[in-house]
Design a protein around this motif. Structure first.
Motif, short mmCIF file in Angstrom:
data_model
loop_
_atom_site.label_atom_id
_atom_site.label_comp_id
_atom_site.label_asym_id
_atom_site.label_seq_id
_atom_site.Cartn_x
_atom_site.Cartn_y
_atom_site.Cartn_z
N LEU A 254 0.50 -0.87 0.40
CA LEU A 254 0.15 -0.33 0.30
C LEU A 254 0.75 1.01 -0.04
CD1 LEU A 254 -3.30 -0.67 2.39
CD2 LEU A 254 -3.04 -0.52 -0.32
N ILE A 255 0.42 2.18 -1.09
CA ILE A 255 1.57 3.47 -1.06
C ILE A 255 0.55 4.31 -0.85
CG2 ILE A 255 3.12 4.83 -2.89
CD1 ILE A 255 3.91 2.27 -4.35
N ASN A 256 0.86 5.64 -0.26
CA ASN A 256 0.62 6.24 0.33
C ASN A 256 0.19 7.84 0.72
OD1 ASN A 256 -2.30 7.15 2.00
ND2 ASN A 256 -1.19 6.84 3.66
N LYS A 257 -0.06 9.17 0.19
CA LYS A 257 0.11 10.30 0.65
C LYS A 257 -0.59 10.86 1.10
CE LYS A 257 -1.26 11.98 -3.89
NZ LYS A 257 -0.51 12.03 -5.30
N GLY A 258 -1.63 10.23 2.05
CA GLY A 258 -3.13 10.86 2.94
C GLY A 258 -1.75 11.94 3.93
N SER A 259 -2.78 12.35 4.30
CA SER A 259 -2.78 12.92 5.60
C SER A 259 -2.72 11.58 6.94
CB SER A 259 -2.92 14.28 6.75
OG SER A 259 -4.70 13.77 6.49
#
Length: 301
Positions: A254-259
């Motif tokens: 899982l690659i994530n850029k959410g706060s």
């Protein structure tokens, strides 16, 4: 009487004014659009409803696409979270850094590629070298019948496609290879045709109606694969994936850029936490933080 009536009307108006001042507008429900490689659709069809049942509000909307489409959606800011079978390349990381995009990458589990044939097909055991010859067109006929091997995978630019492309070291693919639109379509095609060799994600092959008894789906035969002609042949059972004796395994992320407080990040923490890892475990895949379980294996006769 007029004064009394005016008094009650005034109280009513005053009450309405104070009620309006004290009311709080209902918060807008947060929605997280997550792009997922279609190989993992069965896993996320279970994990997303479970996650939503654990939170007070919010909704996760899955988009089941090819791996390349998921990456492009991330780069184009259509989503903040994707599930794919590799980490970003240095070039992709550099591009995102140029856009001031910070992201995290979490290894959440390991699965495998599965090769399937119709139960009527007697050819169901291959070494990696034999598969490379089939995928490049150097060997194009079934040994038992002499008929053409029709190779089918889920869709162009999928993780399944790239796995095969990297396996043959980016040589030209066999002209007998074609793509449909999903792993499910590959399964249905194999069920109806005895000359088809199907390529799917291992998440699609298991009949999970009884989690204590590992049994493959009806109407397909899962192929045995060996590293070479001197090695033992194995099918993609969880223990064999975990011990790396099955040759065609891969990690997924899982690659994530959410706060940190976003619904996207909450979902990532769920999948990397105990509940999410247990769902991966019960899906007959290998969680990143747990070991494979011992189960009864039913061999097809």
């Amino acid at each position: 009487m007029k004064k009394i009536a005016a008094y009650f009307i005034g109280l009513t108006v005053l009450f309405q004014l104070f009620s309006g001042c004290g009311s709080t507008p209902q918060a807008k429900e947060e929605i997280a659009d997550i792009y997922i490689d279609e190989s993992f659709k069965p896993l996320f069809e279970t994990s997303i409803p479970t996650f939503e049942s654990q939170i007070q509000s919010g909704r996760v909307i899955p988009h089941y696409v090819s791996e390349l489409e998921a990456i492009e959606a991330f780069k184009n800011n259509q989503t903040k979270t994707i599930c794919i079978t590799r980490e970003f390349t240095p070039e992709e990381t550099k591009y995102l850094a140029g856009k001031n995009v910070e992201f995290t990458t979490d290894h959440i589990g390991t699965d495998a590629l599965a090769l399937i044939v119709n139960p009527a097909c007697p050819d169901s055991a291959f070494t990696l070298d034999e598969l490379k010859a089939i995928f490049t067109g150097k060997d194009s006929l079934w040994k038992s019948s002499g008929k053409k091997i029709n190779i089918v995978f889920d869709q162009s630019n999928s993780s399944n496609f790239y796995y095969i492309y990297n396996l043959i070291e980016k040589q030209n693919l066999s002209p007998n290879i074609s793509a449909v639109k999903s792993n499910e379509e590959v399964i249905e095609l194999v069920r109806k045709n005895s000359n088809v060799l199907g390529i799917i994600g291992a998440n699609w092959i298991n009949d999970t109606r009884d989690s204590t008894l590992l049994k493959f789906k009806d109407g397909i035969k899962v192929c045995d694969i060996a590293y070479n002609k001197y090695s033992e042949y194995f099918q993609p059972y969880p223990a064999y994936i975990y011990n790396d004796v099955y040759p065609m395994t891969r990690k997924f992320y899982l690659i994530n850029k959410g706060s940190r407080v976003s619904l996207y990040s909450q979902f990532v923490r769920f999948m990397t936490g105990q509940r999410g890892q247990m769902i991966i475990y019960k899906s007959n895949l290998i969680p990143s933080t747990m070991v494979a379980r011992e189960i009864e294996i039913v061999q097809e006769k």
